[in-house]
Design a protein around this motif. Structure first.
Motif, short mmCIF file in Angstrom:
data_model
loop_
_atom_site.label_atom_id
_atom_site.label_comp_id
_atom_site.label_asym_id
_atom_site.label_seq_id
_atom_site.Cartn_x
_atom_site.Cartn_y
_atom_site.Cartn_z
N PRO A 440 0.82 -1.21 0.00
CA PRO A 440 0.00 0.00 0.00
C PRO A 440 0.85 1.27 0.00
O PRO A 440 0.36 2.33 -0.37
N ALA A 441 2.10 1.15 0.40
CA ALA A 441 2.93 2.35 0.50
C ALA A 441 3.51 2.76 -0.85
O ALA A 441 3.64 3.94 -1.13
N ILE A 492 2.65 -5.46 3.69
CA ILE A 492 2.07 -5.68 2.36
C ILE A 492 0.76 -6.45 2.53
O ILE A 492 0.58 -7.18 3.50
N THR B 22 0.69 -10.28 8.43
CA THR B 22 0.98 -9.99 7.02
C THR B 22 1.00 -11.32 6.27
O THR B 22 1.06 -12.39 6.89
N ILE B 28 0.92 -7.79 13.23
CA ILE B 28 0.80 -6.34 13.17
C ILE B 28 -0.42 -5.93 13.98
O ILE B 28 -1.45 -6.62 13.94
N GLU B 30 -2.72 -2.32 14.98
CA GLU B 30 -2.90 -0.88 14.85
C GLU B 30 -3.57 -0.35 16.10
O GLU B 30 -4.37 -1.04 16.72
N GLY B 83 -0.48 4.33 3.50
CA GLY B 83 -0.77 4.08 2.09
C GLY B 83 -0.17 5.13 1.18
O GLY B 83 0.78 5.82 1.54
N LYS B 84 -0.75 5.23 -0.01
CA LYS B 84 -0.19 6.14 -0.99
C LYS B 84 -0.72 7.56 -0.82
O LYS B 84 -0.15 8.49 -1.36
#
Lengths: 735, 99
Positions: A440-441, A492, B22, B28, B30, B83-84
């Motif tokens: 996502p990055a 990922i 993952t 992971i 949050e 994210g992006k």
């Protein structure tokens, strides 16, 4: 002089000339045809098959070598088989030698001679002799033979010495050939009127086919019966009549997984008859033995996948193609033939009836039925009294969003089945855990380095985490990366849902329910598919999760719910056959529900509930859908209103492939009513580091297309550069 | 000069998701941290309040899931986009301790 033209198992298109003595020539040159020969080739000798005999060779007779040996152990491959292969090679533009040899079992292409005992039905002439206990093999053979006559090949596997002992006993006059047993037909259910009418039509053709010369006018039958209408029962009734007349029946099914249950049906119905399987899941010995039994007439029923259509059968009396619409009948490598279409040719050539069965016939077959080239036999109701076609409903994902890929009404429907003790089937035609990994990055995606495709995340068997990335096209496998290979991000994500992920969501949602996934991955080991399917049939499963492997043919008595969770992709495909296939697939999978007394329900999740395809599925109206599609195809000049052939070229560089295609398109050979389209890269352009492109030839006339191909293909052989590999596929199913 | 990206923050765990893994099997989790502190700015003291999205991975994540809602912790880590999109920042926790 006499010359044999011999096919050798080499990657060369031509036949090789060898000289033969006049004794092997016979009256008209046919004495050697269809025989295996040992011939010198280079410094070695090689095994070949005599396909042609000629009094003159085009080569210098002084340089032609003589045949070393003609193998006469087995009967020669019959003229009808040679005609079938000649037609096949001609129509599919494949070298005759390669076509003929590819149709034979591997062990038959060695110099090994076969003992005729293998295909002889043996029995004791007097009482079975007593052997001391320490002679274990003899004792066992003697006991088995004393129970009932046996074919040598059934005994040969017991020990390496078994055939040797049998030969001894035969030479001593202790055992001899047993007569073929009389036909036994076990109790059969009464056919309903529609089934009976269908069976009667084929049986009448069986009767008139007797004594008919080959190539007499002949009509194939299209058995169009809704799912659960008891088509198998019709096959069994018709086969009984063929066997009664002393003929062999050839039954084709699309998938290996469908063979075990069908074999069982045939063996139960005809306990005294010999039923053999032929498919690629057999080991070489099984395949050879079954093939020899078919070829020598010992087998009464040959049941197999597409390759079985090329089996020589001296007493052939009936061909059945079940699920005739299935794309699996098309061979996708080597000689790219359609077993369904060859069945129609073979039936005509050998003057036997052919019965094509389906709930959703291929449009090609439907068009033939419309035009009267095929006789349509319809069964419009289910075979089990009171069994209704399932009720199909759509779930609009725009209104009812899916949670973990499944919408609330489906979860509720499955829950209701669990409470009633009935089975559910959740259908998702996508293997693996998730179809792609992405970061996502930085937007990295798990692409295959060798193909134009994504690597699919698969969980390892029995594991809850971790797994491997697999390319479904080239087989590449790698460990799941711990972090993004581009930016190093560990977080990922796996996007989308395959059967493994669906299975784990379902197992979480219904603790205590018995969930079983059946797809190519869960059935990759030998016998596993059969074992899992038996569990499902035996009622040891509450919820089945699976791909199209579960969609066809299976008859789960207690299954009352089918949910198709992700089918929309096919609505947007560029292949003009995609909607035909999706319709067939949905009708097939829907047909698994409610086949017995309990009513069935089918739920289809979609974002396009207004699509006419779904409306046709809801109405279960094949005819309307087929007529609409036929009109569309006809307006667009697509099959079955046109005929196509595809030239595909592979090269290391895409430009090389495209350049050869361009040259082939512009070669100046008279096209005679054939349109050549522009060269284009294939959808999956790169496969295993090879770039692939294609060029379509199309014509409204099949003879015009064939005539063009027969001029074009020699040009391709002569002009293809060494840097490309190419093949022509006639009647391609995937564009 | 080497680029720097290091954050120290104390706060109260105000939200904690369940542990996930993952595709390669790394755990992971949050969480959200509620932070409140006095800070100096242009010579004046003010009170700062902020809710910070944070994420912990690996062994840190396995320790973090044992935290109770309302636990006070001190974390060190770095900042990255979620994210992006260039809108949201997330604090990636390298170390933490209960205080």
């Amino acid at each position: 002089m006499a010359f044999f033209r011999v096919a050798l198992d080499l990657p060369l298109p031509e036949l090789f000339d060898y000289s033969a003595g006049m004794a092997d020539w016979g009256a008209d040159g046919s004495a050697g045809l269809g025989r295996r020969v040992i011939v010198p080739f280079g410094r070695k000798s090689s095994v070949g098959l005599v396909l042609e005999a000629t009094p003159e060779s085009t080569f210098d007779p002084a340089r032609i070598k003589p045949v070393r040996e003609i193998l006469r152990d087995t009967p020669p491959l019959p003229p009808a088989w040679l005609e079938l292969l000649r037609f096949c090679a001609g129509y599919y533009q494949h070298p005759l030698g390669a076509a003929a040899l590819a149709a034979l079992p591997a062990k038959f292409k060695t110099a090994q001679a076969f003992d005729p005992l293998l295909w002889t039905r043996l029995q004791w002439i007097g009482a079975a002799p007593e052997y001391p206990k320490r002679e274990r093999v003899k004792t066992m053979l003697a006991a088995t033979l004393a129970q009932a006559p046996q074919f040598g090949c059934d005994l040969a596997g017991a020990s390496p010495k078994a055939l040797h002992y049998l030969a001894e006993w035969r030479a001593a006059g202790l055992i001899g050939e047993a007569p073929a047993p009389a036909l036994v037909v076990a109790d059969a259910p009464q056919l309903n009127p529609e089934q009976a009418a269908a069976a009667a039509a084929v049986i009448a053709a069986l009767a008139t086919a007797e004594g008919k010369q080959p190539a007499a006018p002949y009509t194939p039958f299209l058995l169009h019966g809704v799912t659960g209408s008891g088509k198998t029962e019709v096959y069994l009734h018709v086969a009984a009549q063929a066997l009664q007349r002393g003929r062999q029946a050839l039954i084709l099914v699309p998938e290996i997984n469908l063979t075990p249950r069908l074999l069982e049906h045939f063996r139960t119905r005809f306990p005294a008859s010999r039923v053999v399987a032929l498919h690629s899941g057999l080991n070489e010995s099984e395949r050879l033995h079954n093939w020899l039994l078919a070829h020598t007439g010992g087998a009464d029923i040959v049941l197999g996948t597409r390759l079985a259509i090329l089996t020589p059968m001296p007493r052939l009396g009936l061909i059945v193609v079940d699920e005739e619409h299935d794309p699996s009948f098309k061979q996708q490598e080597g000689m790219r033939y359609s077993a369904r279409d060859l069945a129609v040719f073979r039936a005509k050539n050998e003057a036997v009836p052919v019965l094509l069965g389906s709930a959703t016939p291929a449009l090609e077959s439907y068009a033939h039925a419309q035009s009267g080239r095929y006789t349509r036999l319809a069964i419009n109701s289910r075979a089990v009294p009171d069994a209704m076609l399932p009720k199909v409903s759509l779930i609009d994902l725009n209104v009812t969003p899916a949670e973990n890929g499944v919408a609330a009404p489906v979860w509720a429907a499955v829950q209701a089945r669990l409470e009633r003790g009935e089975q559910s089937l959740v259908f998702l035609n996508r293997r693996g855990f998730a179809p792609v990994l992405s970061c996502p990055a930085c937007a990295w995606v798990s692409a295959c380095l060798r193909c134009t495709s994504y690597l699919v995340l698969h969980r390892r068997r029995g594991m809850q985490t971790g797994g491997k990335l697999v390319c479904h096209h080239c087989g590449w496998e790698e460990k799941v990366p711990e972090a993004c290979p581009t930016c190093g991000n560990i977080d990922i994500r796996a996007y989308g849902q395959g059967t493994q992920r669906l299975e784990s969501h379902i197992a979480e949602a219904y603790p205590g329910a018995r969930v079983l996934r059946i797809d190519r991955d869960s059935t990759s080991r030998k016998g596993e598919a059969e074992a899992l399917l038996n569990q499902a049939h035996g009622g040891e499963v509450d919820i089945l999760v699976g791909t199209q492997m579960l969609a066809k043919g299976h008859d789960f008595k207690n299954l009352t719910l089918v949910a198709a969770v992700n089918v929309d992709a096919a609505l947007f495909s560029s292949d003009f056959r995609a909607s035909e296939r999706l319709f067939a697939q949905l009708m097939q999978v829907a047909g698994r529900a409610g086949r017995a007394e309990k009513p069935g329900e089918v739920l289809i999740q979609t974002r396009k509930p207004d699509h006419p395809l779904f409306q046709a599925v809801i109405a279960a109206d094949y005819d309307r859908f087929a007529k609409t599609l036929l009109a569309e195809r006809s307006a667009a000049g697509l099959p079955p209103a046109a005929f196509q052939a595809m030239l595909r070229v592979e090269a290391v560089k895409l430009d090389t492939a495209l350049a050869f295609l361009k040259a082939a398109a512009e070669c100046g050979i008279e096209q005679g009513g054939v349109t050549l389209y522009d060269p284009v890269p294939m959808n999956l352009t790169r496969l295993m580091n090879v770039e692939r492109a294609q060029l379509m030839a199309e014509s409204p006339s099949r003879p015009a297309l064939q005539a063009f191909l027969s001029r074009w293909v020699p040009w391709l052989y002569a002009n293809a550069p060494r840097s490309v590999r190419w093949h022509v596929e006639v009647d391609p199913l995937e564009i | 000069m080497n680029p720097h990206n290091r954050v120290e923050l104390t706060g109260v765990v105000s939200a904690l998701e369940t542990l996930r893994y993952t595709p390669a099997g790394i755990p992971i989790v949050e969480l959200k941290l509620d932070h409140e502190s006095p800070q100096e700015e242009a010579g004046k003291t003010r009170t700062v309040k902020c809710e910070v999205a944070a994420v912990a991975a690996g062994q840190v994540a396995q320790r973090m899931v044992q935290a109770q809602l309302g636990a006070r912790i001190k974390v060190t880590g770095f900042l990255a986009h979620r994210g992006k999109s260039k809108v949201h920042l997330v604090l990636h926790i390298n170390e933490f301790e209960f205080i």
